[in-house]
Design an enzyme around this catalytic site. Structure first.
Site, short mmCIF file in Angstrom:
data_model
loop_
_atom_site.label_atom_id
_atom_site.label_comp_id
_atom_site.label_asym_id
_atom_site.label_seq_id
_atom_site.Cartn_x
_atom_site.Cartn_y
_atom_site.Cartn_z
CB ALA A 25 -0.92 0.01 1.22
N GLY A 27 0.57 5.57 1.02
CA GLY A 27 -0.23 6.64 1.60
C GLY A 27 0.57 7.93 1.65
N GLY A 28 0.03 8.92 2.33
CA GLY A 28 0.66 10.22 2.38
C GLY A 28 1.91 10.25 3.23
CB THR A 31 5.51 3.19 -0.01
OG1 THR A 31 5.20 4.42 -0.66
CG2 THR A 31 5.05 2.04 -0.89
CB VAL A 32 3.18 -0.67 3.69
CG1 VAL A 32 3.43 -1.94 4.49
CG2 VAL A 32 2.86 0.48 4.63
CE LYS A 47 3.55 3.40 7.63
NZ LYS A 47 2.37 3.20 8.45
CG ASP A 144 -3.75 8.53 11.62
OD1 ASP A 144 -4.86 9.07 11.44
OD2 ASP A 144 -3.00 8.19 10.69
#
Length: 672
Positions: A25, A27-28, A31-32, A47, A144
């Protein structure tokens, strides 16, 4: 023609250890990737933080904060928390190594099913709160909580929470550098928006939004700009889920309302208290409701994880065409404006109300004078109106004084906190105040004692108002799982931690029959109910105790067996062997040898002596004495001589042993 994007990190070896296999995945924040730890030969989730976070003046500060938060997260061990294994820096690349959890996340489950059943919703919430409670007990706040960070195992039965504390490192750096607050605004608590403050209750608020979303299939404030959503969080109460799903019971509405109260002081103090509230609500629900699911709304309000996400772990790489670096960035000035009172006052009247609109004041002096009778009538009417206004004003003032003015308020008396509930109610009743009660667990305040009052003693309250009393249930207790004794140390530890206990260092103890690593005893009775602060200690078998093998060669069999069994060793007898040196029935040989290290219940093999071998006795009758002696001694016999007449003829006339005899025995010769 389709464009194929190849990730340059695929196949790369990070820090000489982690081989990147596939992208999971983006995201902001990061990246994983799925990677292989070559050193430990296991799959991990890697990550990799976006390089721009470490750029510029704040770059070093970010790297420092990132490492600090990663270390804090690594100290958190709980079955419901994605484990953090390692963090490091490879060149300009900051990375984090985490537990790889095959399966999906809550965002994808919501996308595929739209809504969850009430029972499934409560199960997911309970597991999320259990993980958060473990973090809150150690002083860690997630910051979060959102569906992208709630991972679901492949069997769908277990939930794990990812990315503890990592949003803090990014938010601190980015908000300092750009004057913005980052994150998924849909789940931000009001205090984060207005002051930037964050504690355990902030996580509880986000869990309340999760509950609303899972039950209704939409967010409370969907389809609006981030600033509008933030404004709603600050100024509006989260609507009741039953507004969208009418069959939901009032208890569920009240639970969501408690979790999402705008005032942090009205929320559960932490995830453990929230979990306790959830368990009480679930226990009182109609079981038939648990399998019900809301119909999918016509316009789903679920947040697209790839657009306003603040972190990685959002969704599959198919969505990479979207700019995943977009965040819910809200100018800091907006938060100041939201939190500051509006000090602007519009002046509605600036001049005397006797002026005729649209006409200069000087013109009034040139108006024709009114007749005297008319003036008297006007004066009388004016006095009458003035008197009426004074009476009405006095009545209105009196009404205001007792309705909204100082006369409508009193102060909460002292003596309502740290006293039994009945005593607090008596104090309030004496002050002509009512009371409402909620109960909450407390580690130090005894059950039945008031923990706090809202408003607090000395604070204003309406004269006809009520004071809300929070009463202690005593320390929260939880049941000890059954089946710990006989389980492996790892399984028993996992079961205790899942139940909410802290597990102390194991107490090893040698045992002859319990296999090594198996639990022999628990410091608290299985199935009993214990305070949640109890540290449970497991007594774990260390296997049989070590011993040194004693010397047994030359000893009689019975003595040797008794000696070995006295130190916990088992004895096995091998086939006896003949020996000229060791007497029959005595130990000829042992395995292991004397002085070797072994453990109780190990086996020592003893070989006993069968005595000398049986051999043929040479026939020496008629032979000269010397030849006869030589023949017998060569066959292994001892020789004795009886001579008559001095052995005149030197000839063996008789031998006492013939046929076969034990080697080494004595043969007597008669010579004359």
């Amino acid at each position: 023609m389709a464009t194929v994007t190849t990730d340059p990190l695929l196949g790369r070896l990070v820090d000489g250890r982690y081989e990147i296999v596939a992208r999971i995945a983006r995201g902001g924040m990061a990246t994983v990737y799925r990677a292989t730890d070559r050193r430990l030969d296991r799959e991990v989730a890697l990550k990799i933080m976006h390089p721009h976070l470490a750029d510029g003046v704040e770059g070093a500060s970010f790297v420092s904060r990132f490492r600090r938060e990663a270390r804090a997260a690594a100290r958190l061990t709980h079955p419901g928390v994605v484990a953090v294994y390692d963090q490091g820096l490879d060149g300009e690349t900051s990375y984090l190594t985490m537990e790889y959890v095959p399966g999906t996340n809550l965002r994808r489950e919501l996308r595929s099913s739209g809504t969850l059943t009430l029972g499934r919703t409560l199960d997911v919430l309970a597991q999320v709160l259990a993980a958060l409670a473990a973090a809150h007990r150690k002083g860690l706040v997630h910051r979060d909580v959102k569906p992208e960070n709630v991972l679901i195992t492949a069997d769908g039965a277990h939930v794990k929470v990812a990315d503890f504390g990592l949003a803090r490192a990014v938010t601190e750096v980015t908000s300092t550098a750009t004057g913005t607050i980052l994150g998924t605004v849909a789940y931000l608590a009001p205090e984060v928006i207005t002051t930037g403050g964050c504690d355990a209750r902030t996580d509880v608020y986000a869990v309340g939004i999760l509950a609303y979303e899972m039950l209704t299939g939409a967010l409370p404030y969907a389809g609006e700009t981030p600033i509008q959503v933030a404004f709603h969080h600050v100024h509006d109460d989260v609507p009741a889920p039953s507004g969208e799903v009418p069959w939901l019971p009032a208890e569920v509405d009240e639970l969501v309302a408690a979790f999402t109260a705008r005032d942090p002081g009205r929320r559960p103090a932490d995830a453990a208290a929230a979990l306790d509230s959830l368990e009480r609500v679930r226990a009182g629900l109609d079981p038939d409701l648990l399998d019900r699911r809301a119909d999918l709304p016509a316009t789903a309000g679920a947040v697209d994880a790839d657009s306003p996400a603040g972190d990685a772990g959002d969704d599959s790489p198919e969505a990479d065409g979207i700019d995943s670096d977009r965040l819910d960035a809200i100018p800091a000035a907006f938060f100041q404006e939201v939190s500051a009172p509006d000090e602007r006052t519009e002046m509605l009247v600036e001049e005397s109300t006797t002026r005729v609109p649209g006409r200069p004041a000087a013109d009034r002096t040139h108006s024709p004078a009114a007749p005297p009778r008319r003036r008297r009538r006007r004066r009388a009417l004016a006095w009458t109106l003035t008197l009426l206004l004074l009476v009405a004003g006095g009545a209105a003032g009196t009404w205001w004084w007792f309705a909204d003015g100082p006369g409508a308020w009193t102060r909460v008396p002292d003596g309502v906190v740290a006293v039994p509930l009945e005593d607090a109610r008596d104090v309030l009743a004496a002050a002509e105040l009512g009371s409402t009660v909620t109960r909450s667990h407390h580690d130090e305040v005894p059950a039945g004692t008031v923990i706090e009052s809202r408003p607090a003693p000395g604070d204003p309250v309406r004269t006809d108002g009520q004071v809300h009393l929070v009463v202690s249930r005593g320390i929260r207790t939880i049941p000890v799982p059954d089946g710990l004794v006989g389980a492996t140390h790892q399984d028993a530890t996992a079961a205790l931690r899942a139940a909410g206990f802290e597990v102390g260092e194991p107490s090893p103890q040698h045992h002859d029959t319990v296999p090594e690593g198996e639990v022999m005893a628990v410091s608290v009775p299985e199935g009993s109910v214990q305070p949640h602060t109890t540290v449970v200690t497991l007594t774990v078998s260390d296997g049989p105790a070590p011993v040194t093998v004693p010397q047994q060669v030359g000893k009689p069999k019975d003595d040797a067996v008794a000696d070995l069994e006295s130190v916990g060793l088992k004895v096995e007898l091998a086939e006896p062997e003949h020996s000229l040196d060791v007497a029959e029935g005595h130990v000829l040989r042992q395995d292991p040898e004397a002085g070797a290290q072994a453990h109780r219940t190990d086996t020592v093999t003893l070989t006993l002596s069968a005595g000398p071998p049986i051999v043929a006795v040479p026939d020496v009758v008629g032979m000269r004495t010397g030849a006869a002696r030589a023949a017998l001694e060569e066959a292994g016999f001892e020789v004795e001589e009886n001579k008559y007449l001095g052995g005149l003829l030197d000839t063996v006339r008789f031998q006492d042993t013939t046929g076969e005899a034990p080697q080494g025995s004595t043969v007597t010769l008669t010579i004359w």
